[in-house]
Scaffold this active site. Sequence first.
Site, mmCIF file in Angstrom:
data_model
loop_
_atom_site.group_PDB
_atom_site.id
_atom_site.type_symbol
_atom_site.label_atom_id
_atom_site.label_comp_id
_atom_site.label_asym_id
_atom_site.label_seq_id
_atom_site.Cartn_x
_atom_site.Cartn_y
_atom_site.Cartn_z
ATOM 1 N N ASP A 42 0.861 -1.188 0.000
ATOM 2 C CA ASP A 42 0.000 0.000 0.000
ATOM 3 C C ASP A 42 0.890 1.228 0.000
ATOM 4 O O ASP A 42 1.768 1.367 0.863
ATOM 5 C CB ASP A 42 -0.899 0.021 1.242
ATOM 6 C CG ASP A 42 -2.020 -1.014 1.167
ATOM 7 O OD1 ASP A 42 -2.053 -1.765 0.180
ATOM 8 O OD2 ASP A 42 -2.840 -1.058 2.098
ATOM 9 N N ASP A 62 -15.298 -3.728 -1.653
ATOM 10 C CA ASP A 62 -14.956 -3.507 -0.251
ATOM 11 C C ASP A 62 -16.252 -3.366 0.531
ATOM 12 O O ASP A 62 -17.129 -2.585 0.137
ATOM 13 C CB ASP A 62 -14.121 -2.231 -0.101
ATOM 14 C CG ASP A 62 -12.874 -2.252 -0.981
ATOM 15 O OD1 ASP A 62 -12.372 -3.356 -1.249
ATOM 16 O OD2 ASP A 62 -12.411 -1.177 -1.400
#
EC number: 5.3.1.16
Length: 237
Positions: free
Chosen positions: A8, A127
């Site tokens: 990330d 998500d």
Amino acid sequence: MTILPAIDLKDGKAVRLSKGLMESAKIYSDEPWQVAKRFEELGSEWVHLVDLNGAFAGKPENLEQIKKIRENCNLKLELGGGIRDEETIKMYLDLGIDRLILGSIAVKDPKFVREMAAKYPIVVGIDAIDGMVAVEGWGEVSDMKATDLAKEFADAGVEAIICTDVGRDGMMTGVNIDFTLAIKEASGLETIASGGLKDMTDINALIEAGIDGTIVGKAFYEGTLDLEEAFRTVNAG
């Protein structure tokens, strides 16, 4: 099963978040490309990249680091975060990214995702918070069920669905296998679990459940998962 170690990117660094909160970011490396190289050395075929700044800004924000990763590694790369138009998709593919993850835009403009999936290697990122789809860097929860969104792309030509249980992301509390299987059943597509993985117990449970792939993040960075052992176990199957 495919294991996709994750990097990330936030402000040019490799970080991990807890439950998707930017203020929870913990920096693990100032040189993300070196992390990708390490994944390659450990036997990984893929790396899962997320441009966190991009996810919130709605446009690419960590381009230099992404280029560096591509230049220094022979891995396959998938990338998500801030991809909202065809121009950005083309730019990343020209850079050598292997496939792109469309998340928020899949909720707001499913027709666009279908059009892109017909032309380019696209993965849909779903998500969810308590089974409902979260968008815009998880900053907002929609009124759509994650399984309904998965059904929407069953015949759209996307390569896979990555489903993240936001409440478990970065918490190392175990993968939500039931949620992942529900997405797989709804879509009929290759489904990759994300969020909550801690150790080999999770890897074995995912294999047992017949899940196609999993993202590995904090478990690697915090040392609770031996990635080499995980690759060996998966390859032995």
